[in-house]
Every structure is written in structure tokens, then in C-alpha cells.
Design a protein around this motif. Structure first.
Motif, PDB file in Angstrom:
ATOM      1  N   PRO A 141       0.816  -1.219   0.000  1.00  0.00           N
ATOM      2  CA  PRO A 141       0.000   0.000   0.000  1.00  0.00           C
ATOM      3  C   PRO A 141       0.849   1.268   0.000  1.00  0.00           C
ATOM      4  N   ASP A 142       0.271   2.336  -0.536  1.00  0.00           N
ATOM      5  CA  ASP A 142       0.877   3.659  -0.433  1.00  0.00           C
ATOM      6  C   ASP A 142      -0.261   4.670  -0.387  1.00  0.00           C
ATOM      7  N   ALA A 143       0.071   5.961  -0.483  1.00  0.00           N
ATOM      8  CA  ALA A 143      -0.953   7.003  -0.357  1.00  0.00           C
ATOM      9  C   ALA A 143      -2.021   6.897  -1.442  1.00  0.00           C
ATOM     10  N   GLU A 144      -1.620   6.468  -2.643  1.00  0.00           N
ATOM     11  CA  GLU A 144      -2.570   6.359  -3.751  1.00  0.00           C
ATOM     12  C   GLU A 144      -3.267   5.005  -3.752  1.00  0.00           C
ATOM     13  N   PHE A 145      -2.499   3.937  -3.602  1.00  0.00           N
ATOM     14  CA  PHE A 145      -3.053   2.578  -3.625  1.00  0.00           C
ATOM     15  C   PHE A 145      -3.208   2.094  -2.176  1.00  0.00           C
ATOM     16  N   SER A 146      -4.254   2.597  -1.538  1.00  0.00           N
ATOM     17  CA  SER A 146      -4.440   2.363  -0.107  1.00  0.00           C
ATOM     18  C   SER A 146      -5.544   1.363   0.216  1.00  0.00           C
ATOM     19  N   GLN A 147      -6.308   0.971  -0.793  1.00  0.00           N
ATOM     20  CA  GLN A 147      -7.479   0.127  -0.557  1.00  0.00           C
ATOM     21  C   GLN A 147      -7.153  -1.361  -0.718  1.00  0.00           C
ATOM     22  N   PRO A 148      -7.246  -2.163   0.367  1.00  0.00           N
ATOM     23  CA  PRO A 148      -6.997  -3.601   0.208  1.00  0.00           C
ATOM     24  C   PRO A 148      -8.121  -4.284  -0.552  1.00  0.00           C
ATOM     25  N   VAL A 149      -7.779  -5.251  -1.406  1.00  0.00           N
ATOM     26  CA  VAL A 149      -8.772  -6.090  -2.082  1.00  0.00           C
ATOM     27  C   VAL A 149      -9.132  -7.202  -1.103  1.00  0.00           C
ATOM     28  N   ARG A 150     -10.329  -7.158  -0.572  1.00  0.00           N
ATOM     29  CA  ARG A 150     -10.716  -8.073   0.498  1.00  0.00           C
ATOM     30  C   ARG A 150     -11.341  -9.356  -0.061  1.00  0.00           C
ATOM     31  N   THR A 151     -10.880 -10.471   0.434  1.00  0.00           N
ATOM     32  CA  THR A 151     -11.468 -11.762   0.091  1.00  0.00           C
ATOM     33  C   THR A 151     -12.600 -12.072   1.066  1.00  0.00           C
ATOM     34  N   LYS A 152     -13.345 -13.121   0.795  1.00  0.00           N
ATOM     35  CA  LYS A 152     -14.500 -13.462   1.635  1.00  0.00           C
ATOM     36  C   LYS A 152     -14.041 -13.746   3.064  1.00  0.00           C
ATOM     37  N   PRO A 153     -14.602 -13.055   4.062  1.00  0.00           N
ATOM     38  CA  PRO A 153     -14.185 -13.279   5.446  1.00  0.00           C
ATOM     39  C   PRO A 153     -14.613 -14.649   5.958  1.00  0.00           C
ATOM     40  N   GLY A 218     -18.755  -6.102 -10.045  1.00  0.00           N
ATOM     41  CA  GLY A 218     -18.752  -7.496  -9.616  1.00  0.00           C
ATOM     42  C   GLY A 218     -17.467  -8.245  -9.882  1.00  0.00           C
ATOM     43  N   SER A 219     -16.577  -7.705 -10.713  1.00  0.00           N
ATOM     44  CA  SER A 219     -15.303  -8.368 -10.996  1.00  0.00           C
ATOM     45  C   SER A 219     -14.395  -7.381 -11.713  1.00  0.00           C
ATOM     46  N   GLY A 220     -13.139  -7.764 -11.896  1.00  0.00           N
ATOM     47  CA  GLY A 220     -12.230  -6.889 -12.615  1.00  0.00           C
ATOM     48  C   GLY A 220     -10.860  -7.506 -12.798  1.00  0.00           C
ATOM     49  N   PHE A 221     -10.098  -6.954 -13.738  1.00  0.00           N
ATOM     50  CA  PHE A 221      -8.717  -7.355 -13.968  1.00  0.00           C
ATOM     51  C   PHE A 221      -7.801  -6.427 -13.180  1.00  0.00           C
ATOM     52  N   LEU A 222      -6.794  -6.987 -12.535  1.00  0.00           N
ATOM     53  CA  LEU A 222      -5.820  -6.207 -11.783  1.00  0.00           C
ATOM     54  C   LEU A 222      -4.468  -6.296 -12.476  1.00  0.00           C
ATOM     55  N   ASP A 223      -3.928  -5.159 -12.871  1.00  0.00           N
ATOM     56  CA  ASP A 223      -2.642  -5.094 -13.555  1.00  0.00           C
ATOM     57  C   ASP A 223      -1.560  -4.667 -12.562  1.00  0.00           C
ATOM     58  N   ALA A 233     -12.551 -12.096  -9.059  1.00  0.00           N
ATOM     59  CA  ALA A 233     -13.909 -12.564  -9.310  1.00  0.00           C
ATOM     60  C   ALA A 233     -14.774 -12.361  -8.073  1.00  0.00           C
ATOM     61  N   TYR A 234     -16.053 -12.100  -8.285  1.00  0.00           N
ATOM     62  CA  TYR A 234     -16.991 -11.947  -7.169  1.00  0.00           C
ATOM     63  C   TYR A 234     -16.999 -13.221  -6.335  1.00  0.00           C
ATOM     64  N   ALA A 235     -16.921 -13.066  -5.001  1.00  0.00           N
ATOM     65  CA  ALA A 235     -16.923 -14.220  -4.102  1.00  0.00           C
ATOM     66  C   ALA A 235     -18.109 -14.205  -3.151  1.00  0.00           C
ATOM     67  N   GLY A 288     -18.836  -5.855  -1.535  1.00  0.00           N
ATOM     68  CA  GLY A 288     -18.505  -7.088  -2.239  1.00  0.00           C
ATOM     69  C   GLY A 288     -17.115  -7.584  -1.903  1.00  0.00           C
ATOM     70  N   PHE A 289     -16.958  -8.898  -1.858  1.00  0.00           N
ATOM     71  CA  PHE A 289     -15.663  -9.537  -1.615  1.00  0.00           C
ATOM     72  C   PHE A 289     -15.263 -10.332  -2.858  1.00  0.00           C
ATOM     73  N   PHE A 290     -13.951 -10.598  -2.999  1.00  0.00           N
ATOM     74  CA  PHE A 290     -13.431 -11.183  -4.228  1.00  0.00           C
ATOM     75  C   PHE A 290     -12.547 -12.391  -3.961  1.00  0.00           C
ATOM     76  N   SER A 291     -12.404 -13.203  -4.982  1.00  0.00           N
ATOM     77  CA  SER A 291     -11.390 -14.263  -4.978  1.00  0.00           C
ATOM     78  C   SER A 291     -10.431 -13.967  -6.122  1.00  0.00           C
ATOM     79  N   ILE A 292      -9.152 -14.083  -5.858  1.00  0.00           N
ATOM     80  CA  ILE A 292      -8.138 -13.772  -6.860  1.00  0.00           C
ATOM     81  C   ILE A 292      -7.840 -15.028  -7.669  1.00  0.00           C
ATOM     82  N   GLN A 293      -7.966 -14.901  -8.989  1.00  0.00           N
ATOM     83  CA  GLN A 293      -7.768 -16.032  -9.888  1.00  0.00           C
ATOM     84  C   GLN A 293      -6.745 -15.666 -10.956  1.00  0.00           C
TER      85      GLN A 293
END
Length: 394
Positions: A141-153, A218-223, A233-235, A288-293
Motif C-alpha cells: 500500500p501507499d498514499a494512492e493505492f491504499s485500498q486492500p482487495v478483500r477476500t471473503k471473510p 462485480g469483478s475486474g482485472f488487476l494489472d 472474481a466476485y466471491a 462485495g468480496f473477491f477471490s483472486i484467480q
């Protein structure tokens, strides 16, 4: 092998052949053997140009916008339905389609008009659009990229509404267990106060406004900076009702009603990144929570099938069946620079938490920034027709 490489290889072989010394053909002393008999595949049935047997008032050709619609989008929608339905309601139509070879839009439309019929769904509703975003991400994380991608708790469970405290009429709800009781799961604002748990996988961080929009889609590509890419992907979600922040922003005088396109809202959130933007985003308690694929090239809907851009919609599965065909007539867009109208045959291949009602559709428009700009401007009045196979009376 691509076409360019194939042509190059062919040219090299011809040059080599010309450079070799020709040899005399072998001497044949007996009768010439009969050439081998070729058994080509039988040609596909030519499309019959016959009048449509469908009664006049149920023909697709009478639908608004039919003559100006894209035949290939329609064909892609039918093909998707055929894959999902696997020979059920549309079985005969799909079998007939497989026997045909379509050489022009006219042939496609003639086939559809002769094999399908219209069932009107009375009333009007709303069509929106969605896409699969493509966003930058970081492992740290940094000042710009501060948001964690959260998986299903681990503490999020789904129970029947009757088990919840207080009880809910919903068939299934997201909950957390507190002692012996099942309580509603945390809201967006509460979740963001909990330290992220990435489990055994790598951490991913995004810009907060990008993450908010990925949740909406609901989903997205992370570069990643090293050139790698993953698919989020939506979890699961926290079960709270969706609240659109466009109305929140207009009610507070932040944006004019005609300026609440996806691009404008995203730009405002980015310009006010921090507590001010977070407070606006928290007005939508749904999370929404995600699973990384590993990277995938296609977005996949609730049907389990890849979504063809422009010919797939998300529907309310309690009102409309996945895999069914629909004709959409969407016009009078309310947002600036929106396409004035959408007329096309589409297949119901996805669902969405905010998609509720019989006349409600979310049109999948593709992947990337251009698709995102279009999706963010779709807020059109909608009329729908269910498209079903024509079965002649016996």
C-alpha cells in the motif's frame, strides 16, 4: 500459427522446391490405379427463403428496431442460449441453427424470424449497463493505492432469514455469529475499519475509487507493475441493500442530475480521495468480496458461460430464467452523451444484486475503459419481450 507466418512458410517451401533438381516421374508398367475416392463432408443445408410460419402478431420482424438491429449480435445471443440450455426449451431451434450456414445478415434475420416468436412482457422498467474494469494494483500500500482487495471473510455465513436476529423474510441472508445468535453482517463503513486478512495469498491494493467501482461491476482485472495480471472474481457480499450514490451526490448538491455518469462520479471520488470520498461511498452499505484467480480473457456470468459483449444481460433470476432470450427496446437515456437507444436480441447469462424486477436488465458491454464509459451512461427506459421457439400447432 497466424496467417502472416503461414504465408511466409509457404513462400519458403515454394522457393526450396524450385531450387531442387526435378526428377523423372516413375514408370508405371500396369494399369493406372484408380484415384482414391474423396468423401467430403456434406454441405450444410442452404437457408430456405420461405415465408415465416409464425403468426403475424408474434413475428420478430414487428419488434421495434428489428430492421436496424445487428444480426450478428442476435446470432451470438442465440448461440449462448444454445450452450446454456443444452437442448431444453430451445433444443430444436439450436439443432436447426447448427445445420445452417449463414452468409449474410439477411439470412440470419430470416432464420430467426421463422423459428422464434414473441411473448410481450407488459410494462416498462430500467436498463443499465456494466463491464469488466481493468485497474492498476500494487502488492504494497501507499498514499494512492491504499485500498486492500478483500477476500471473503471466514466469519461470513449465509443463513435463512428466519435464523437472523431480528428475523428477515429473505430466503437467504449474509450473517455473522455472535454467541448463539446470527446477526446481520457488517456494513461497508464497519468493514473498512477491520484490518485486512489476505490469508496465504499475496496482498493486493487498489485506488479506493477503483475498488468501489469494481464492487459495483462485480469483478475486474488487476494489472501489476511487473506486467502480470490477475482476475478478481466476485466471491460474496455482506447482504446489505444496494444504495446508489448518484442520488446521494445529487441530494447533497455535489453533482447535477444530468452529470451523474459513471465517469463523472469516479472523477469526483478520485479528486476527493480520503475521508470526504469515503464518507460518500459509505452511503452505500453493500460490500462485495473477491477471490483472486489467474488471468482470464473472458468475463464469466452467473450462468458459468463467457459473456459475449453487447448480447448478454443480467436479470433477476426470481423473475426471469437464465439462458432465456429477450428483445430489448431501451431508449430515452437520461445521462449526457448516452447512446439514444438500444434495440437487440440478448441472452440472460448473468445476475446482479441490484437487478430486481421482471422488466430490469443490465447490459454487458465488454471490457476496458471504453466499455466502462459506455456502461456508465446507460440509464434507459426499458421494454422487454421474451423470445421463445415457435412450435407449429399439431
Amino acid at each position: 500459427m497466424n496467417l502472416k507466418a503461414g504465408l511466409a512458410l509457404m513462400g519458403a517451401l515454394l522457393v526450396a522446391a524450385c531450387a531442387e533438381t526435378p526428377t523423372a516421374p516413375p514408370v508405371v508398367t500396369g494399369p493406372h490405379p484408380a484415384p482414391p475416392v474423396a468423401h467430403p463432408e456434406p454441405p450444410k443445408t442452404p437457408l430456405p427463403y420461405l415465408p415465416s410460419p409464425v403468426p403475424e402478431d408474434r413475428r420478430l420482424s414487428n419488434l421495434p428496431g428489428w430492421s436496424q438491429s445487428d444480426a450478428f449480435i442476435a446470432l451470438e445471443a442465440l448461440r449462448s442460449t444454445c450452450v446454456y440450455k443444452k437442448g431444453r426449451q430451445y433444443g430444436q431451434v439450436c439443432a436447426d441453427m447448427a445445420k445452417q450456414e449463414f452468409n449474410s445478415p439477411v439470412e440470419i434475420m430470416a432464420f430467426l424470424n421463422a423459428h422464434l416468436q414473441v411473448e410481450r412482457i407488459e410494462g416498462t422498467g430500467l436498463m443499465t449497463g456494466y463491464f469488466v474494469p481493468d485497474y492498476e494494483a500494487r502488492h504494497e500500500p501507499d498514499a494512492e493505492f491504499s485500498q486492500p482487495v478483500r477476500t471473503k471473510p471466514a466469519d461470513l455465513v449465509v443463513v435463512s432469514g428466519s435464523q437472523l436476529t431480528p428475523a428477515s423474510s429473505a430466503a437467504k441472508v449474509a450473517a455473522r455469529k455472535v454467541g448463539d445468535l446470527y446477526m446481520p453482517y457488517f456494513t461497508r463503513a464497519e468493514i473498512e475499519q477491520i484490518p485486512p486478512n489476505f490469508g496465504t495469498g499475496p496482498a493486493y491494493y487498489m485506488r479506493p475509487e477503483d475498488y468501489f467501482y469494481m464492487q459495483l461491476q462485480g469483478s475486474g482485472f488487476l494489472d501489476l507493475p511487473d506486467g502480470s495480471r490477475v482476475y478478481a472474481a466476485y466471491a460474496a457480499d455482506n447482504g446489505w441493500p444496494f444504495v446508489g450514490i448518484a442520488k446521494v451526490m445529487t441530494d447533497r448538491g455535489i453533482l447535477e442530475k444530468t452529470q451523474t455518469s459513471g465517469d463523472n462520479i469516479h472523477a469526483w471520488l478520485a479528486a476527493h480521495r480520503g475521508p470526504e470520498a469515503a464518507e460518500v461511498m459509505n452511503a452505500n452499505p453493500r460490500y462485495g468480496f473477491f477471490s483472486i484467480q489467474p488471468e482470464t480473457t473472458d468475463a464469466v456470468g452467473a450462468s458459468g458461460l463467457a459473456l459475449p459483449a453487447g448480447s448478454a444481460i443480467a436479470v433477476d433470476p426470481s423473475q426471469n430464467d437464465l439462458g432465456d432470450l429477450f428483445w430489448i427496446d431501451a431508449n430515452a437515456g437520461t445521462l449526457k452523451d448516452a447512446f439514444p437507444e438500444y434495440h437487440r436480441l440478448v441472452s440472460a447469462l448473468d445476475t446482479g444484486g441490484a437487478i430486481k424486477g421482471k422488466i430490469r436488465a443490465d447490459l454487458y458491454v465488454g471490457h476496458g475503459q471504453r466499455a466502462g464509459s459506455e456502461a456508465g451512461r446507460i440509464k434507459h427506459q426499458l421494454k422487454m419481450w421474451r423470445i421463445v421457439p415457435y412450435v407449429p400447432a399439431s
